[in-house]
Scaffold this active site. Sequence first.
Site, PDB file in Angstrom:
ATOM      1  CB  THR A  97      -0.899  -0.007   1.122  1.00  0.00           C
ATOM      2  OG1 THR A  97      -1.687  -1.253   1.288  1.00  0.00           O
ATOM      3  CG2 THR A  97      -1.698   1.176   1.130  1.00  0.00           C
ATOM      4  CE  LYS A 172      -5.518  -1.424   1.860  1.00  0.00           C
ATOM      5  NZ  LYS A 172      -4.144  -2.088   1.947  1.00  0.00           N
ATOM      6  CE  LYS A 240       2.303   2.403   4.660  1.00  0.00           C
ATOM      7  NZ  LYS A 240       1.746   1.243   3.527  1.00  0.00           N
TER       8      LYS A 240
END
Length: 290
Positions: A97, A172, A240
Amino acid sequence: MAKCAFLGLGVMGYPMAGHLVAKGHEVIVFNRTAGKAERWATEHGGKWAATPREAAKGADFVMACVGNDDDLRAVVLGAEGALAGMHKGAIFVDHTTVSAAVTRELFSTAANQGVSFVDAPVSGGQAGAENGVLSIMCGGDQAAYDAAEPVMQAYGRTVKRLGDSGAGQLTKMVNQICIAGLVQGLSEGLHFAEKAGLDIREVVDVIQGGAAGSWQMVNRHKTMADDHFEHGFAVDWMRKDLGICLSTADENGASLPVTALVDQFYKDVQKMGGGRWDTSSLIKRLKTAG
């Protein structure tokens, strides 16, 4: 069956690479900690390499599942990076990701060397990786995706191309934005139930099949009730990911007020020492506040 390399053997990559072997693919792995790569090779019967370049040499598909933008660049670029060992026509599949920006950057760099690049972040957590039932959201050229899809099905239950390079990473981001609000809402609901003197498990038995039901509710309510968070997707990694979402929202003009708020709640959890706790630990912040 394909000749594959897998870069990154964390809680996700380790079982994902194992599924490739189980499906009959020839697999060589790389991990920054060589001992882990050697242990994986012993356990699964594959091979391991000392550098990404060595692992990628001769591979038709090179998969990666590392930490962040910088980690991805480190395994792809440079004299010992994967691209230095990949042949024309090979396909790089990135399950990390990361930002859509680094994805497009590496897509372009790979294309200049005759290599295809598919961004393919995953959802489903450690359990999904171990059971081979991940959701994989992809971006990139149709032909490259079509070639890589059968290989990804070794560990993916749902595999879908959403558009050109970067579309997988953008999808995502949608996933993480939705999860942030869901987990906060679930945390507040269960905290309220507890304060009201209700049995959390009995409450969830009733409501999980209705409009309030979610994967988070079904799979996390018991550990939330037990105050157990040493498992799952870490708060550090969620922050993150949410940072990527918020940065991208600044670029495209999207308004994410709840996401921004929940990101700060996760910051509070980090201050409590919960950086490695599961994302469902948001409820612990509420309990601590009284």
